[in-house]
Write a protein that holds these residues in place. Sequence first.
Motif, mmCIF file in Angstrom:
data_model
loop_
_atom_site.group_PDB
_atom_site.id
_atom_site.type_symbol
_atom_site.label_atom_id
_atom_site.label_comp_id
_atom_site.label_asym_id
_atom_site.label_seq_id
_atom_site.Cartn_x
_atom_site.Cartn_y
_atom_site.Cartn_z
ATOM 1 N N PRO A 254 -9.939 -3.326 4.951
ATOM 2 C CA PRO A 254 -10.857 -4.309 4.140
ATOM 3 C C PRO A 254 -10.149 -4.886 2.786
ATOM 4 O O PRO A 254 -10.330 -6.083 2.325
ATOM 5 N N GLU A 255 -9.166 -4.038 2.242
ATOM 6 C CA GLU A 255 -8.602 -4.476 0.933
ATOM 7 C C GLU A 255 -7.563 -5.535 1.354
ATOM 8 O O GLU A 255 -7.323 -6.470 0.662
ATOM 9 N N ALA A 258 -9.715 -8.688 1.913
ATOM 10 C CA ALA A 258 -9.796 -9.395 0.570
ATOM 11 C C ALA A 258 -8.686 -10.250 0.207
ATOM 12 O O ALA A 258 -8.944 -11.172 -0.495
ATOM 13 N N ARG A 261 -8.490 -13.235 1.999
ATOM 14 C CA ARG A 261 -9.496 -14.389 1.761
ATOM 15 C C ARG A 261 -9.160 -15.026 0.472
ATOM 16 O O ARG A 261 -9.616 -16.217 0.283
ATOM 17 N N GLU A 262 -8.504 -14.313 -0.589
ATOM 18 C CA GLU A 262 -8.467 -14.665 -1.950
ATOM 19 C C GLU A 262 -7.121 -15.476 -1.785
ATOM 20 O O GLU A 262 -7.034 -16.592 -2.598
ATOM 21 N N ASP A 377 -18.588 -12.799 3.537
ATOM 22 C CA ASP A 377 -19.059 -11.361 3.733
ATOM 23 C C ASP A 377 -18.863 -10.631 4.973
ATOM 24 O O ASP A 377 -19.716 -10.267 5.554
ATOM 25 N N ARG A 379 -18.007 -8.766 8.082
ATOM 26 C CA ARG A 379 -17.850 -7.281 8.233
ATOM 27 C C ARG A 379 -18.162 -7.067 9.938
ATOM 28 O O ARG A 379 -18.904 -7.905 10.677
#
Length: 407
Positions: A254-255, A258, A261-262, A377, A379
């Motif tokens: 997930p990191e 993220a 995504r950023e 979001d 997942r």
Amino acid sequence: MSTAQQVPDILSPEFAANPYPVYRMMRDGAPLIRHEATQSWIVSRYEDVERVFKDRGDRFTTENYDWQLEPVHGRTILQLSGREHAVRRALVAPAFRGADLQERFLPVIERNSRELIDAFRHTGRADLVADYATRFPVNVIADMLGLDKADHDRFHGWYTSVIAFLGNLSGDPEVAAAGARTRTEFAEYMIPVVRERRENPGDDLLSTLCAAEVDGVRMSDEDIKAFCSLLLAAGGETTDKAIAGIFANLLAHPEQLAAVREDRSLIPRAFAETLRYTPPVHMIMRQTATEVTLSGGTIPAGATVTCLIGAANRDESRYRDPDRFDIMRDDLTTTTAFSAAADHLAFALGRHFCVGALLAKAEVETGVGQLLDALPDLRTEDGFEVVERGVFTRGPQSLPVRFTPVS
Ligand code: HEM
């Protein structure tokens, strides 16, 4: 050469469930295995697979495709060598890079991705394999060729059958028969379309192939049909697995998801690392032209060699901590990852290096970017564990996800 009795067989359920520990055993203790069932010699170390791929045809040829693919496609560039290969490749390659890719085909890629996402973006859940990855690349190729959208499902069925034929390591007669049927059906469908397009050319890839000429050489109707069949299989199945793989890997970290995504400029890094860590194509074969010595022993002339890309890409002598997925790793070069100077082996290397690598990159960049925009979001569905399928080509069987729908 090792007898490799302790190493699970590549046709065993244990290997199919998780080949990576087996790859390690092979690299460490049995880098050259004589495999009776496939009548081939298996190599797994990075240095050996790289050497086979980079060979100019003196020691390793692609004659294996005479039996592995020609029965379903007809003859294609994969089987050619020397000048004949160079000319035939020059006929088709320009469409998959540069201005053709950016100006003509990028809008096709963006449109096809958006259409698929629009079908589920408001629902809050999707299976990224069934609803997106298996559809997107094949729709793109059919659309690039200028074929009828209504026929996309038939294309999907054909490429599945061709890939099953290619990976039919156990020689299942039903798979072989389905491949032969596909060849007939595809020719019956495609040859009239090619003839019609010669009469009425448009701005599509098929018209480009009909008109292409290098050194006075043009493609016959049969050549074009065979190449289109190769495109469907080579470009559909592989990119499908790559897109599913990149999301499976990012969702498991997930990191890193993220971070992507950023900063969307990390997508090529995530794609390159996915190609190394979970390559869509795990095996590629070659035929020896002479007796050849590789790690672990000597292979006679005229033998089939099975190169394990999935094993070579996790060779600890080439990559630090190779079983770790890390888009920021500094021993994998992203800038060359989609060219013949790549240091992972997922697109092969040398003269048969994947013609569609930049198209695949454009599809992945577009697809991942659009999905991240549309699915905040994102997942994995609660309690779901990714199961990979396939031994020749390999990727997640399904990838059910949840997200907050945007109005
Ligand atoms: C992630 C996606 C992809 C992967 C992992 C992949 C993998 C490969 C590999 C391993 C080869 C070498 C085969 C060999 O040396 O025997 C290859 C060749 C080829 N690929 Fe791809 N491929 C991908 C996407 C595509 C796409 C999108 C297209 C086109 C639509 C394409 C078209 C081809 C063609 C035509 C060849 C034959 C090149 C030659 O013989 O000169 N591939 N690909």
